[in-house]
Enzyme design. Structure first.
Site, mmCIF file in Angstrom:
data_model
loop_
_atom_site.group_PDB
_atom_site.id
_atom_site.type_symbol
_atom_site.label_atom_id
_atom_site.label_comp_id
_atom_site.label_asym_id
_atom_site.label_seq_id
_atom_site.Cartn_x
_atom_site.Cartn_y
_atom_site.Cartn_z
ATOM 1 N N TRP A 1 0.911 -1.249 -0.036
ATOM 2 C CA TRP A 1 -0.147 -0.147 0.136
ATOM 3 C C TRP A 1 0.893 1.307 -0.090
ATOM 4 O O TRP A 1 0.641 2.173 -0.633
ATOM 5 C CB TRP A 1 -0.889 0.060 1.279
ATOM 6 C CG TRP A 1 -1.784 -1.045 0.928
ATOM 7 C CD1 TRP A 1 -1.981 -2.122 2.081
ATOM 8 C CD2 TRP A 1 -2.830 -1.545 -0.180
ATOM 9 N NE1 TRP A 1 -3.028 -3.087 1.487
ATOM 10 C CE2 TRP A 1 -3.537 -2.567 0.207
ATOM 11 C CE3 TRP A 1 -3.444 -0.715 -1.111
ATOM 12 C CZ2 TRP A 1 -4.817 -3.140 -0.580
ATOM 13 C CZ3 TRP A 1 -4.249 -1.154 -1.985
ATOM 14 C CH2 TRP A 1 -4.916 -2.350 -1.539
ATOM 15 N N ASP B 1 -1.821 6.676 6.313
ATOM 16 C CA ASP B 1 -2.865 5.922 5.821
ATOM 17 C C ASP B 1 -3.042 4.857 7.209
ATOM 18 O O ASP B 1 -2.380 4.001 7.399
ATOM 19 C CB ASP B 1 -2.382 4.731 4.864
ATOM 20 C CG ASP B 1 -3.373 3.787 4.274
ATOM 21 O OD1 ASP B 1 -4.219 3.809 4.920
ATOM 22 O OD2 ASP B 1 -2.822 3.194 3.087
ATOM 23 N N LYS C 1 -12.162 -1.879 6.551
ATOM 24 C CA LYS C 1 -11.349 -2.948 7.272
ATOM 25 C C LYS C 1 -11.802 -2.817 8.667
ATOM 26 O O LYS C 1 -12.084 -3.943 9.488
ATOM 27 C CB LYS C 1 -9.897 -2.732 7.351
ATOM 28 C CG LYS C 1 -9.353 -2.459 6.088
ATOM 29 C CD LYS C 1 -8.956 -3.558 5.205
ATOM 30 C CE LYS C 1 -8.636 -3.376 3.768
ATOM 31 N NZ LYS C 1 -7.708 -2.391 3.562
#
Ligand SMILES: *Cc1c(COP(=O)(O)O)cnc(C)c1O
Length: 355
Positions: A99, A166, A190
């Site tokens: 990511w 993030d 999530k």
């Protein structure tokens, strides 16, 4: 048979969140209309956004001077919106996995990108330490939890430049010192809600400073000024976020989530260490308490598929590791129960006894 959901994302949500959201989808607040049918501008929906925003500020103790907005596009769109809005000359990124790399790729479209450190050579099995960040960057970007590789930065770090994070896969799993960050973002699926909404927490004084034209929808200022109502927001995902936030608060807030996360992780990592069949994949001090990765010990490599099948037959769902790590990954987000973790541990013990 009872199913235990260890999916990495979209992932497990508290049952009452799903049930309450389902009820509102059938009849929103007794209006005779579905949550899917009402106008987002209806006086009924504004309280949903308002309460969700207020709970986020309360749970994370967000100081004055920050805005909370709900956007579409997932965390992946933030990879582009962050540099669009905040990268003036150059930005620094800590490369801790897939990511982070994707975020860097987008930033390169807007200016110079400096990789302050990387653990790519070790397949991201640790969080790089002892790096320094140049002082002349517009921001440093970090990924607090590396969902795929199972490492986590669980302390809010101190840096001498604006910090952007993030937090897609660990937001609301611990207290966060928000004032250390200029911007925090998280795709909801999530730890917060069903997929379809992204949470962004941004420092107001940083908005509107970029020396470039920004398309309206990609400008944070647009959404801050319009209270997440510039265009039609994803009302059902936002509603499910509200229900999760209420659940977090009712269950003791982020401090309680933190405690539970550590308990779950202790149980599972403890078994991985004890069990002769398995070993963990990441450096102990950097282990994620959200995504717990493990593989078969070398001498038992051929038991990978049989273990997967055994665990599946016992109701475990979603424990297959990401293809870039292999083995297994048990995602233990806020909704994961101690019972669920114990059920997985039980499978590991039984399987060990059979071999
Ligand atoms: C899942 C994930 C993403 C991508 O989220 P999307 O909402 O699918 O774009 C980004 N960062 C992290 C840390 C993630 O876990």
């Amino acid at each position: 048979m009872k199913k235990y959901n260890f999916n990495a994302g979209p992932s497990m949500l508290p049952r009452e969140v799903i049930e309450n959201t389902a009820k509102q989808c059938l009849d929103f607040n007794g209006s005779g209309l579905s949550l899917m049918e009402i106008s987002h501008r209806a006086k009924d929906f504004q309280p949903v956004i308002d309460e969700a925003e207020a709970l986020i500020k309360e749970l994370l103790q967000i100081p004055d001077g920050y805005s909370v907005v709900f956007l579409g596009g997932g965390a992946s769109l933030e990879f582009c919106m962050i540099p669009y809005n905040f990268l003036i000359n150059k930005a620094a990124y800590l490369n801790t996995g897939t990511w982070a790399k994707k975020a860097m790729k987008e930033a390169k479209l807007f200016g110079e990108v400096i990789e302050v450190a990387s653990s790519a050579d070790a397949n991201y099995t640790f969080i790089p330490k002892d790096w320094t960040c140049p002082e002349d960057v517009d921001y440093l970007h970090i990924t607090t939890n590396n969902t795929i590789y199972g490492t986590e930065i669980r302390k809010d770090i101190d840096v001498n430049v604006p910090l952007i994070a993030d937090m897609s896969s660990d937001i609301f799993s611990r207290p966060v010192d928000v004032k250390k960050y200029d911007c925090i973002y998280a795709g909801a699926q999530k730890n917060l809600a069903m997929a379809g909404v992204t949470l962004v927490i941004v420092k107001n004084e940083k908005l509107g400073k970029a020396p470039r034209q920004i398309p309206t929808m990609l400008n944070y200022l647009t959404h801050v000024e319009k209270g997440s109502m510039f265009n039609t927001p994803p009302v059902v995902p936002i509603y499910s976020a509200l229900e999760t936030l209420r659940w977090i608060k009712a269950n003791g807030g982020v401090e309680a989530m933190d405690k539970l996360a550590l308990q779950r992780a202790d149980i599972l990592y403890g078994e991985i260490e004890r069990n002769k069949l398995f070993r963990g994949t990441v450096k102990e001090e950097d282990r994620s308490v959200m995504n717990i990765c493990f593989v078969m010990n070398e001498e038992y490599a051929e038991l990978e598929k049989p273990f997967f099948e055994y665990a599946t037959s016992k109701g475990m769902v979603g424990i297959k590791g990401h293809r870039s790590v292999g083995g297994f990954r048990a995602s233990c987000y806020n909704a994961q129960t101690i019972e669920g973790v114990n059920a997985l541990v039980q499978c590991m013990k039984e399987f060990e006894a059979q071999h």
